[in-house]
Design a protein around this motif. Structure first.
Motif, PDB file in Angstrom:
ATOM      1  N   ALA A 247       0.901  -1.315   0.049  1.00 17.39           N
ATOM      2  CA  ALA A 247      -0.173  -0.003   0.018  1.00 17.39           C
ATOM      3  C   ALA A 247       0.901   1.264   0.067  1.00 17.39           C
ATOM      4  CB  ALA A 247      -0.970   0.063   1.255  1.00 17.39           C
ATOM      5  N   ILE A 248       1.854   1.257   0.632  1.00 17.52           N
ATOM      6  CA  ILE A 248       2.863   2.462   0.806  1.00 17.52           C
ATOM      7  C   ILE A 248       3.742   2.703  -0.630  1.00 17.52           C
ATOM      8  CG2 ILE A 248       5.065   3.156   1.684  1.00 17.52           C
ATOM      9  CD1 ILE A 248       3.993   2.007   4.490  1.00 17.52           C
ATOM     10  N   LEU A 249       4.031   1.582  -1.051  1.00 15.57           N
ATOM     11  CA  LEU A 249       4.600   1.580  -2.324  1.00 15.57           C
ATOM     12  C   LEU A 249       3.445   2.144  -3.393  1.00 15.57           C
ATOM     13  CD1 LEU A 249       6.668  -1.609  -2.676  1.00 15.57           C
ATOM     14  CD2 LEU A 249       7.693   0.575  -2.557  1.00 15.57           C
ATOM     15  N   LEU A 250       2.121   1.652  -3.376  1.00 17.01           N
ATOM     16  CA  LEU A 250       1.542   2.161  -4.653  1.00 17.01           C
ATOM     17  C   LEU A 250       1.151   3.716  -4.303  1.00 17.01           C
ATOM     18  CD1 LEU A 250      -1.116  -0.763  -4.515  1.00 17.01           C
ATOM     19  CD2 LEU A 250       0.222   0.249  -6.472  1.00 17.01           C
ATOM     20  N   LEU A 251       0.973   4.321  -3.012  1.00 10.71           N
ATOM     21  CA  LEU A 251       0.885   5.618  -2.498  1.00 10.71           C
ATOM     22  C   LEU A 251       1.997   6.389  -3.089  1.00 10.71           C
ATOM     23  CD1 LEU A 251      -0.865   7.459  -1.061  1.00 10.71           C
ATOM     24  CD2 LEU A 251       0.570   7.240   0.974  1.00 10.71           C
ATOM     25  N   ILE A 252       3.326   5.756  -2.804  1.00  8.45           N
ATOM     26  CA  ILE A 252       4.332   6.622  -3.256  1.00  8.45           C
ATOM     27  C   ILE A 252       4.287   6.671  -4.650  1.00  8.45           C
ATOM     28  CG2 ILE A 252       7.108   6.548  -3.372  1.00  8.45           C
ATOM     29  CD1 ILE A 252       6.801   5.455  -0.513  1.00  8.45           C
ATOM     30  N   GLY A 253       4.051   5.605  -5.404  1.00  8.10           N
ATOM     31  CA  GLY A 253       4.003   5.742  -6.942  1.00  8.10           C
ATOM     32  C   GLY A 253       2.879   6.430  -7.453  1.00  8.10           C
ATOM     33  N   GLY A 254       1.765   6.603  -6.928  1.00 10.71           N
ATOM     34  CA  GLY A 254       0.942   7.426  -7.477  1.00 10.71           C
ATOM     35  C   GLY A 254       1.199   8.723  -6.876  1.00 10.71           C
ATOM     36  N   ILE A 255       1.969   9.256  -6.000  1.00 18.63           N
ATOM     37  CA  ILE A 255       2.430  10.478  -5.876  1.00 18.63           C
ATOM     38  C   ILE A 255       3.466  10.982  -6.859  1.00 18.63           C
ATOM     39  CG2 ILE A 255       3.452  12.303  -4.083  1.00 18.63           C
ATOM     40  CD1 ILE A 255       2.059  10.576  -1.807  1.00 18.63           C
ATOM     41  N   LEU A 256       4.478  10.075  -7.013  1.00 16.58           N
ATOM     42  CA  LEU A 256       5.544  10.354  -7.960  1.00 16.58           C
ATOM     43  C   LEU A 256       4.878  10.449  -9.508  1.00 16.58           C
ATOM     44  CD1 LEU A 256       8.505   8.265  -6.791  1.00 16.58           C
ATOM     45  CD2 LEU A 256       8.311  10.661  -6.566  1.00 16.58           C
ATOM     46  N   GLY A 257       3.786   9.759  -9.738  1.00 17.79           N
ATOM     47  CA  GLY A 257       3.524   9.505 -10.966  1.00 17.79           C
ATOM     48  C   GLY A 257       2.770  11.007 -11.336  1.00 17.79           C
TER      49      GLY A 257
END
Length: 77
Positions: free
Chosen positions: A59-69
């Protein structure tokens, strides 16, 4: 007549020994089963905690990826 009673008594004694042995064997089996069940229960709890940690990390990786994207998309637009 006493022979029949004596034979009947021997059969009862023999069956008593067989039942006693059977109870002992079953008690050992039950101890082994309870121990195995307890170990499996501990393993299952450990696996559940590991899975929960993995879900949190994903979930944290998805959140960080979404923010970076979102940031990359904002600046490249």
């Amino acid at each position: 007549m006493t022979k029949k009673n004596n034979q009947h008594s021997n059969v009862q004694d023999h069956n008593g020994i067989r039942i006693s042995y059977h109870e002992k064997v079953c008690a050992e089996r039950m101890k082994t089963l309870f121990k195995a069940i307890d170990e499996m229960s501990k393993d299952i709890k450990s696996l559940k905690s590991d899975m929960n940690k993995g879900k949190g990390a994903a979930a944290i990786l998805l959140l960080i990826g979404g923010i970076l994207g979102s940031i990359i998309h904002y600046f490249t637009k």
